[in-house]
Scaffold this motif. Structure first.
Motif, PDB file in Angstrom:
ATOM      1  N   ILE A   1      -0.813   4.822  -1.529  1.00 14.18           N
ATOM      2  CA  ILE A   1      -2.226   4.832  -1.148  1.00 14.18           C
ATOM      3  C   ILE A   1      -2.313   4.944   0.374  1.00 14.18           C
ATOM      4  O   ILE A   1      -1.658   4.182   1.089  1.00 14.18           O
ATOM      5  CB  ILE A   1      -2.938   3.545  -1.622  1.00 14.18           C
ATOM      6  N   SER A   2      -3.115   5.870   0.866  1.00 15.23           N
ATOM      7  CA  SER A   2      -3.308   6.007   2.311  1.00 15.23           C
ATOM      8  C   SER A   2      -4.233   4.895   2.814  1.00 15.23           C
ATOM      9  O   SER A   2      -4.941   4.250   2.034  1.00 15.23           O
ATOM     10  CB  SER A   2      -3.917   7.365   2.640  1.00 15.23           C
TER      11      SER A   2
ATOM     12  N   TYR B   1      -5.221  -2.715  -6.743  1.00 14.52           N
ATOM     13  CA  TYR B   1      -5.034  -1.297  -6.440  1.00 14.52           C
ATOM     14  C   TYR B   1      -3.568  -0.932  -6.243  1.00 14.52           C
ATOM     15  O   TYR B   1      -3.156   0.185  -6.535  1.00 14.52           O
ATOM     16  CB  TYR B   1      -5.849  -0.890  -5.210  1.00 14.52           C
ATOM     17  N   CYS B   2      -2.766  -1.894  -5.781  1.00 14.78           N
ATOM     18  CA  CYS B   2      -1.332  -1.646  -5.562  1.00 14.78           C
ATOM     19  C   CYS B   2      -0.498  -2.012  -6.802  1.00 14.78           C
ATOM     20  O   CYS B   2       0.723  -1.944  -6.768  1.00 14.78           O
ATOM     21  CB  CYS B   2      -0.840  -2.434  -4.355  1.00 14.78           C
TER      22      CYS B   2
ATOM     23  N   LYS C   1     -11.524   2.190  -1.318  1.00  9.34           N
ATOM     24  CA  LYS C   1     -11.451   1.304  -2.481  1.00  9.34           C
ATOM     25  C   LYS C   1     -12.034  -0.081  -2.163  1.00  9.34           C
ATOM     26  O   LYS C   1     -12.708  -0.682  -2.998  1.00  9.34           O
ATOM     27  CB  LYS C   1      -9.999   1.155  -2.956  1.00  9.34           C
TER      28      LYS C   1
ATOM     29  N   ALA D   1      -7.752   5.870   1.890  1.00 10.43           N
ATOM     30  CA  ALA D   1      -8.058   5.647   0.472  1.00 10.43           C
ATOM     31  C   ALA D   1      -8.244   4.158   0.178  1.00 10.43           C
ATOM     32  O   ALA D   1      -9.146   3.779  -0.580  1.00 10.43           O
ATOM     33  CB  ALA D   1      -6.952   6.228  -0.405  1.00 10.43           C
ATOM     34  N   MET D   2      -7.400   3.306   0.792  1.00  2.72           N
ATOM     35  CA  MET D   2      -7.545   1.869   0.574  1.00  2.72           C
ATOM     36  C   MET D   2      -8.878   1.389   1.134  1.00  2.72           C
ATOM     37  O   MET D   2      -9.565   0.569   0.505  1.00  2.72           O
ATOM     38  CB  MET D   2      -6.388   1.102   1.218  1.00  2.72           C
TER      39      MET D   2
ATOM     40  N   ARG E   1       0.826  -1.211   0.000  1.00  2.00           N
ATOM     41  CA  ARG E   1       0.000   0.000   0.000  1.00  2.00           C
ATOM     42  C   ARG E   1       0.857   1.257   0.000  1.00  2.00           C
ATOM     43  O   ARG E   1       0.639   2.170  -0.813  1.00  2.00           O
ATOM     44  CB  ARG E   1      -0.931  -0.012   1.225  1.00  2.00           C
TER      45      ARG E   1
END
Length: 85
Positions: A16-17, A53-54, A24, A20-21, A11
């Protein structure tokens, strides 16, 4: 295999904070924190979304799992009662 430290590293590396994760994954930030601390186990669906996402290639992981499955399907499953503690 993959622990909370790994999830956090992925992450952070993706920029990505936690908040935010959480958005998502459609969960709250505390859930993300618990995954990263190892308090809660991440479900497979969310794990693959985390990879997505990562920008982590899950294909190589799936290939490894397939190889292990293929190896074990060709052999007799070990009898766990015969193993020493």
């Amino acid at each position: 295999m993959i622990d909370g430290d790994d999830l956090k590293a992925m992450r952070v590396n993706a920029g990505i904070s936690q908040d935010a994760m959480a958005k998502k994954l459609k969960c709250d930030r505390k859930t993300v924190i618990n995954y990263e601390l190892g308090v809660s186990d991440i479900r497979s669906k969310q794990l693959f979304l985390w990879f997505l996402y990562c920008k982590i290639d899950a294909g190589s992981l799936l290939n490894e799992i397939k190889e292990i499955r293929d190896l074990t399907n060709g052999k007799e499953k070990p009898n766990l009662q015969d193993e020493e503690p």
